[in-house]
Scaffold this motif. Sequence first.
Motif, PDB file in Angstrom:
ATOM      1  N   SER A   1      23.478  32.325 -32.713  1.00 13.50           N
ATOM      2  CA  SER A   1      24.078  32.458 -34.025  1.00 13.50           C
ATOM      3  C   SER A   1      23.236  33.431 -35.252  1.00 13.50           C
TER       4      SER A   1
ATOM      5  N   LYS B   1      26.690  35.430 -33.575  1.00 13.51           N
ATOM      6  CA  LYS B   1      28.198  34.865 -32.470  1.00 13.51           C
ATOM      7  C   LYS B   1      27.349  33.785 -33.426  1.00 13.51           C
ATOM      8  N   GLN B   2      27.945  33.166 -33.717  1.00 16.49           N
ATOM      9  CA  GLN B   2      28.632  31.461 -34.613  1.00 16.49           C
ATOM     10  C   GLN B   2      29.504  31.238 -33.761  1.00 16.49           C
TER      11      GLN B   2
ATOM     12  N   GLU C   1      32.646  28.534 -33.227  1.00 16.89           N
ATOM     13  CA  GLU C   1      32.735  27.121 -34.357  1.00 16.89           C
ATOM     14  C   GLU C   1      33.861  26.018 -33.102  1.00 16.89           C
TER      15      GLU C   1
ATOM     16  N   PHE D   1      34.010  32.494 -32.524  1.00 16.22           N
ATOM     17  CA  PHE D   1      33.552  32.136 -33.307  1.00 16.22           C
ATOM     18  C   PHE D   1      34.035  32.108 -34.301  1.00 16.22           C
ATOM     19  N   GLU D   2      32.712  32.051 -35.249  1.00 15.03           N
ATOM     20  CA  GLU D   2      33.376  31.843 -36.724  1.00 15.03           C
ATOM     21  C   GLU D   2      33.824  33.200 -37.764  1.00 15.03           C
TER      22      GLU D   2
ATOM     23  N   ASP E   1      23.608  25.001 -26.881  1.00 18.26           N
ATOM     24  CA  ASP E   1      23.659  25.239 -28.007  1.00 18.26           C
ATOM     25  C   ASP E   1      22.517  23.842 -29.520  1.00 18.26           C
TER      26      ASP E   1
END
Length: 412
Positions: free
Chosen positions: A39, A133-134, A136, A150-151, A165
Amino acid sequence: MATDGKKDLHVLIVGAGTSGLLTAQGLKKASISFTIFESETTSTYQTRPREWGMTLHWGSTHIASCLPPELVERFHEAYADPSQAPDAATGLPIRNGKTGELIMEMKAEKPYRVSRKKMRNLFKEGIDVQYGKQVERASVGEDGKVKVEFEDGSTATGDVLVGCDGAKSRVRESIVGTEAAKLTDVPVSMFNFPYKFDAELASRIRQQNHLFTTSIHPDHGTMFWLSIQDVPDPSKPETWTFQILQSWIDDTVPPSTDLSTFEGRLAFFKKRSAEWAEPWRSAGLAVKEGTQIPLDKGTYWGRASKWDNRAGRMTLCGDAAHPMTPHRGQGLNNALQDASNFVSALLKVQIGGQSLQQAVQEYDDEVLERGTLEMSISLKQTLFIHNWETLMQSPMVKIGMHQAKKEDASEA
Ligand SMILES: Cc1cc2nc3c(=O)[nH]c(=O)nc-3n(C[C@H](O)[C@H](O)[C@H](O)COP(=O)(O)OP(=O)(O)OC[C@H]3O[C@@H](n4cnc5c(N)ncnc54)[C@H](O)[C@@H]3O)c2cc1C
């Protein structure tokens, strides 16, 4: 999207901390295809304000199976102080905070301090991390593929997802649901921050022990830890960074204390430091006005129980699987074993022909059993060392820093 190795089994790794990166290295070595997502951006990954050191001990035996030999050779680069020999310490000295008297040494297998940041930077060599690359959420579709969202609105698909994570894992939430994934608060709080001292004080702190020293104050059970975190120049003590950690049981804090502001935290930290023997007293009082000390709560995954890995498609590794309180120094050591075990499980599928479902289930069962055992022993350690009356019944007296075995659950 970059991948490495064979294409027949593609692994998605979420999180480029030590567990995610060691997993990536192990899969690369085993020629199993993967993509690793992080992220943080390339720049915030290097500049994040929260960095600390960790005691690596029994877990070091799980590194060489995953890292290529050239990185194993360079492992000393991850040491907090690379000039120290790896066998420089036999255990962690614990002292009486009021008198400085040695109470005991918490025994460990070749303990040395590693820097979280340096270890990440070493482990990411040769790995193509997808930054910014967060994740979700994640799910398994009707086609049997696992999908992460991803967000930024993008998605990725693969055959297996491993959530590396961290303690607040989104992958854990996706597997067990938001409620069951929640962390349990422990009534213990801590200040944990890096600090540089002047040359005289920096040298004096390390005279007692080159790596670390800790103490418990008999009046309120507060722990005051000092350890070396970075040594850019061994001949210039003013360049050394130390890790300062103070932790306490919440109800020992006087009601008039305001921990909601940086000013209030520093005032509390200094007031407590003034009650200490040397070198903790000088170290605490040297912290400059204006220093912004973060406040952390102790947590662990109290709701941990067997999770549905969707026929082996979704699993967890490291703090995502067993977030624990830090006072027995076990989180990283277990994370390294998880990474090595996960790679072995996938090798059984890729080369040994075992079904993914069976291999990941065996991996999960072992991680859950080892993780829940250690979370409970670490919790006991955290609660018992912060009380002078129970200190000598804490797990550190009975099993030191050694890896917990099943029989330790009742003995420790
Ligand atoms: C004060 C303190 C002292 C400690 N001391 C010790 C010790 O002495 N010995 C020991 O063994 N352990 C110790 N630990 C525990 C140790 O730090 C952890 O167990 C270890 O760092 C866990 O590594 P990890 O890779 O599982 O998680 P992390 O290092 O937290 O890595 C997780 C990664 O995932 C990324 N990420 C998070 N969410 C997302 C998302 N949604 N999408 C994409 N990426 C994401 C994060 O940015 C991070 O890079 C200590 C912990 C603390 C707090």
